[in-house]
Write a protein that holds these residues in place. Structure first.
Motif, PDB file in Angstrom:
ATOM      1  N   LYS A   1      63.186  20.317  99.599  1.00 44.54           N
ATOM      2  CA  LYS A   1      62.321  19.587 100.979  1.00 44.54           C
ATOM      3  C   LYS A   1      63.249  18.542 101.613  1.00 44.54           C
ATOM      4  O   LYS A   1      63.807  17.829 100.788  1.00 44.54           O
ATOM      5  CB  LYS A   1      60.984  18.885 100.039  1.00 44.54           C
ATOM      6  N   LEU A   2      63.500  18.952 102.740  1.00 48.14           N
ATOM      7  CA  LEU A   2      64.035  17.786 103.496  1.00 48.14           C
ATOM      8  C   LEU A   2      63.105  16.930 104.399  1.00 48.14           C
ATOM      9  O   LEU A   2      62.466  17.331 105.104  1.00 48.14           O
ATOM     10  CB  LEU A   2      64.882  18.586 104.682  1.00 48.14           C
ATOM     11  N   TYR A   3      63.586  15.886 104.355  1.00 48.37           N
ATOM     12  CA  TYR A   3      62.615  14.629 104.929  1.00 48.37           C
ATOM     13  C   TYR A   3      63.642  13.706 105.917  1.00 48.37           C
ATOM     14  O   TYR A   3      64.704  13.584 105.402  1.00 48.37           O
ATOM     15  CB  TYR A   3      61.916  13.551 103.932  1.00 48.37           C
ATOM     16  N   THR A   4      63.211  13.066 106.931  1.00 50.31           N
ATOM     17  CA  THR A   4      63.736  12.174 107.614  1.00 50.31           C
ATOM     18  C   THR A   4      62.867  10.889 107.338  1.00 50.31           C
ATOM     19  O   THR A   4      61.666  10.985 107.183  1.00 50.31           O
ATOM     20  CB  THR A   4      63.914  12.145 108.995  1.00 50.31           C
ATOM     21  N   VAL A   5      63.503   9.732 107.373  1.00 47.68           N
ATOM     22  CA  VAL A   5      62.654   8.510 107.209  1.00 47.68           C
ATOM     23  C   VAL A   5      62.654   7.664 108.728  1.00 47.68           C
ATOM     24  O   VAL A   5      63.691   8.078 109.441  1.00 47.68           O
ATOM     25  CB  VAL A   5      63.345   7.429 106.577  1.00 47.68           C
ATOM     26  N   PRO A   6      61.678   7.049 108.921  1.00 51.62           N
ATOM     27  CA  PRO A   6      61.632   6.465 110.135  1.00 51.62           C
ATOM     28  C   PRO A   6      62.537   5.078 110.061  1.00 51.62           C
ATOM     29  O   PRO A   6      62.579   4.427 109.155  1.00 51.62           O
ATOM     30  CB  PRO A   6      60.258   5.845 110.360  1.00 51.62           C
TER      31      PRO A   6
ATOM     32  N   TYR B   1      59.272  -0.299 109.324  1.00 50.96           N
ATOM     33  CA  TYR B   1      58.675   0.920 108.482  1.00 50.96           C
ATOM     34  C   TYR B   1      59.152   1.008 107.112  1.00 50.96           C
ATOM     35  O   TYR B   1      59.356   2.191 106.386  1.00 50.96           O
ATOM     36  CB  TYR B   1      58.987   2.393 109.111  1.00 50.96           C
ATOM     37  N   ALA B   2      59.209  -0.090 106.416  1.00 53.30           N
ATOM     38  CA  ALA B   2      59.755  -0.204 105.113  1.00 53.30           C
ATOM     39  C   ALA B   2      59.052   0.359 104.043  1.00 53.30           C
ATOM     40  O   ALA B   2      59.507   1.056 103.286  1.00 53.30           O
ATOM     41  CB  ALA B   2      59.748  -1.684 104.733  1.00 53.30           C
TER      42      ALA B   2
ATOM     43  N   LEU C   1      52.027  10.503 104.748  1.00 56.36           N
ATOM     44  CA  LEU C   1      53.239   9.691 105.819  1.00 56.36           C
ATOM     45  C   LEU C   1      52.513   9.013 106.997  1.00 56.36           C
ATOM     46  O   LEU C   1      52.617   8.109 107.436  1.00 56.36           O
ATOM     47  CB  LEU C   1      54.103  10.837 106.234  1.00 56.36           C
ATOM     48  N   GLU C   2      51.478   9.809 107.529  1.00 53.37           N
ATOM     49  CA  GLU C   2      50.473   9.154 108.227  1.00 53.37           C
ATOM     50  C   GLU C   2      49.956   7.622 108.010  1.00 53.37           C
ATOM     51  O   GLU C   2      49.739   6.895 108.683  1.00 53.37           O
ATOM     52  CB  GLU C   2      49.839  10.079 109.106  1.00 53.37           C
ATOM     53  N   ALA C   3      49.405   7.909 106.841  1.00 45.21           N
ATOM     54  CA  ALA C   3      48.866   6.617 106.273  1.00 45.21           C
ATOM     55  C   ALA C   3      49.785   5.620 106.055  1.00 45.21           C
ATOM     56  O   ALA C   3      49.510   4.404 106.347  1.00 45.21           O
ATOM     57  CB  ALA C   3      48.223   7.089 104.701  1.00 45.21           C
ATOM     58  N   ALA C   4      50.822   5.813 105.501  1.00 43.37           N
ATOM     59  CA  ALA C   4      52.173   4.912 105.458  1.00 43.37           C
ATOM     60  C   ALA C   4      52.473   4.179 106.978  1.00 43.37           C
ATOM     61  O   ALA C   4      52.668   3.220 106.863  1.00 43.37           O
ATOM     62  CB  ALA C   4      53.300   5.579 104.662  1.00 43.37           C
ATOM     63  N   ARG C   5      52.633   5.138 107.915  1.00 38.66           N
ATOM     64  CA  ARG C   5      53.196   4.984 109.314  1.00 38.66           C
ATOM     65  C   ARG C   5      51.862   3.601 109.406  1.00 38.66           C
ATOM     66  O   ARG C   5      52.123   2.545 110.264  1.00 38.66           O
ATOM     67  CB  ARG C   5      53.067   6.081 110.088  1.00 38.66           C
ATOM     68  N   ARG C   6      50.694   4.245 109.536  1.00 38.47           N
ATOM     69  CA  ARG C   6      49.534   3.206 110.089  1.00 38.47           C
ATOM     70  C   ARG C   6      49.737   1.819 109.407  1.00 38.47           C
ATOM     71  O   ARG C   6      49.467   0.863 109.976  1.00 38.47           O
ATOM     72  CB  ARG C   6      48.243   3.824 109.869  1.00 38.47           C
ATOM     73  N   ARG C   7      49.846   1.854 108.048  1.00 38.30           N
ATOM     74  CA  ARG C   7      49.903   0.605 107.383  1.00 38.30           C
ATOM     75  C   ARG C   7      51.177  -0.183 107.834  1.00 38.30           C
ATOM     76  O   ARG C   7      51.007  -1.290 108.195  1.00 38.30           O
ATOM     77  CB  ARG C   7      50.121   0.849 105.810  1.00 38.30           C
ATOM     78  N   ASP C   8      52.225   0.588 107.934  1.00 37.38           N
ATOM     79  CA  ASP C   8      53.474  -0.108 108.402  1.00 37.38           C
ATOM     80  C   ASP C   8      53.357  -0.926 109.981  1.00 37.38           C
ATOM     81  O   ASP C   8      53.693  -2.164 110.031  1.00 37.38           O
ATOM     82  CB  ASP C   8      54.759   0.551 108.454  1.00 37.38           C
ATOM     83  N   GLU C   9      52.827  -0.045 110.737  1.00 35.64           N
ATOM     84  CA  GLU C   9      52.466  -0.577 112.256  1.00 35.64           C
ATOM     85  C   GLU C   9      51.493  -1.647 112.169  1.00 35.64           C
ATOM     86  O   GLU C   9      51.523  -2.471 112.891  1.00 35.64           O
ATOM     87  CB  GLU C   9      52.203   0.742 112.765  1.00 35.64           C
ATOM     88  N   GLN C  10      50.410  -1.730 111.084  1.00 33.68           N
ATOM     89  CA  GLN C  10      49.555  -2.829 111.063  1.00 33.68           C
ATOM     90  C   GLN C  10      50.250  -4.220 110.583  1.00 33.68           C
ATOM     91  O   GLN C  10      50.043  -5.320 111.249  1.00 33.68           O
ATOM     92  CB  GLN C  10      48.615  -2.397 110.102  1.00 33.68           C
ATOM     93  N   ILE C  11      51.121  -3.925 109.667  1.00 31.33           N
ATOM     94  CA  ILE C  11      51.834  -4.957 109.251  1.00 31.33           C
ATOM     95  C   ILE C  11      52.883  -5.752 110.289  1.00 31.33           C
ATOM     96  O   ILE C  11      53.154  -6.691 110.359  1.00 31.33           O
ATOM     97  CB  ILE C  11      52.728  -4.819 107.925  1.00 31.33           C
ATOM     98  N   GLY C  12      53.470  -4.600 110.825  1.00 31.93           N
ATOM     99  CA  GLY C  12      54.807  -4.784 111.836  1.00 31.93           C
ATOM    100  C   GLY C  12      54.260  -5.546 112.934  1.00 31.93           C
ATOM    101  O   GLY C  12      54.923  -6.171 113.657  1.00 31.93           O
TER     102      GLY C  12
END
Lengths: 194, 104
Positions: free
Chosen positions: A74-79, A84-85, B93-104
């Motif tokens: 499984k390959l992933y990229t991170v933002p 985006y921590a 990942l979408e849930a994590a993105r939303r959370r980061d954007e709310q915090i950021g």
């Protein structure tokens, strides 16, 4: 690593890590486009600020079985953006290897250094030993006119003895060399562990 | 019923991912205080979700934000209608993105 007994597969995860716009997504897009459709899963793409998070999986048949199980990567990229921590940490959970993508441009060293530091922090928090964890380094954007010499990049980042590859992901140069080195490093680590 | 427990033992996110990775045809039923949730999984995908009056991906986002709660996993009922087909990683990942954007 996740062993799927029902399917006889070992799922191994590789994360492409690096600063925003360093070329992580370009790497994955190139790999996806050149992986036979019958061996790869669906490409998942999530839009984030400035770049995208991509992931997909594929069966790797050339590498042979691992502990009598078919390896599926499984390959992933991170933002890459700083805020985006939590996403980066979530993506790194359960990872078996990292490809750190360095943007070779002279004006991007601060971002590279910050990204390397956060990668190390996340891996340590997740309980990995940085001395043995499979990290492969890709010096990307070697085709650009303001690319720093590789010696300078090596001097600025704590690469130590890790495998390094020069690349131009947008042209596909070095993309599969990097991936193969990462897969081999991950499989070697798994074989040592089992 | 073949599996039950508490989200203090395994998170909803980990439970969904594990069942999907094993490509189980299963339904997660969860409850916390007065809230309830039902997530249906098949062929490695989330195929239907209901939580606190929400449906689809939003329902999954709600469930994985629960700090605690109880769950049981049952065989996927035959009458369940698939209203979505989304890999769990995409939802998480979408849930994590939303959370980061709310915090950021």
């Amino acid at each position: 690593m996740f062993i799927n007994w029902a399917l006889g597969e070992i799922n191994l995860k590789i994360v492409y890590y690096g600063a925003a716009l360093s070329g992580k997504t370009t790497n994955l897009q190139f790999i996806y486009a050149r992986t036979p459709a019958n061996l790869r899963g669906r490409l998942i793409s999530l839009k984030t600020q400035q770049d995208r998070t991509l992931l997909f999986d594929f069966l790797q048949l050339e590498i042979g079985k691992v502990a009598n199980l078919k390896p599926k990567f499984k390959l992933y990229t991170v933002p890459g953006q700083v805020y985006y921590a939590a996403s980066r940490r979530l993506i790194l959970q359960g990872t078996d290897g990292v490809v750190f993508v360095v943007d070779s441009q002279a004006g991007r060293m601060t971002e590279n250094e910050e990204s390397w530091y956060t990668m190390e922090q996340h891996l340590i928090e997740l309980g990995h030993d940085l001395q043995t964890f499979p990290i492969v380094v890709q010096f990307n954007k070697r085709d650009l006119p303001h690319a720093l010499p590789v010696q300078e990049l090596r001097r600025r980042l704590p690469i130590d003895g890790r495998p390094c590859f020069e690349a131009s992901a947008i042209k596909g140069h070095g993309v599969f060399d990097t991936l193969k080195a990462s897969m081999n490093g991950v499989v070697a680590a798994v074989r040592r562990a089992v | 019923m073949f599996l039950q427990g508490s989200f203090s033992t395994i998170s909803a996110a980990a439970l969904i991912q594990t069942l999907c990775t094993e490509r189980r045809a299963a339904q997660i039923e969860a409850w916390r205080e007065k809230a309830t949730a039902r997530i249906c999984l098949d062929e490695g995908m989330v195929i239907a979700a209901h939580c606190e009056g929400h449906e689809g991906p939003e329902a999954v986002f709600r469930l994985i934000s629960w700090p605690d709660g109880l769950f049981r996993v049952v065989r996927l009922p035959v009458h369940v209608e698939a209203t979505m087909a989304v890999p769990p990683e995409e939802l998480l990942l979408e849930a994590a993105r939303r959370r980061d954007e709310q915090i950021g």
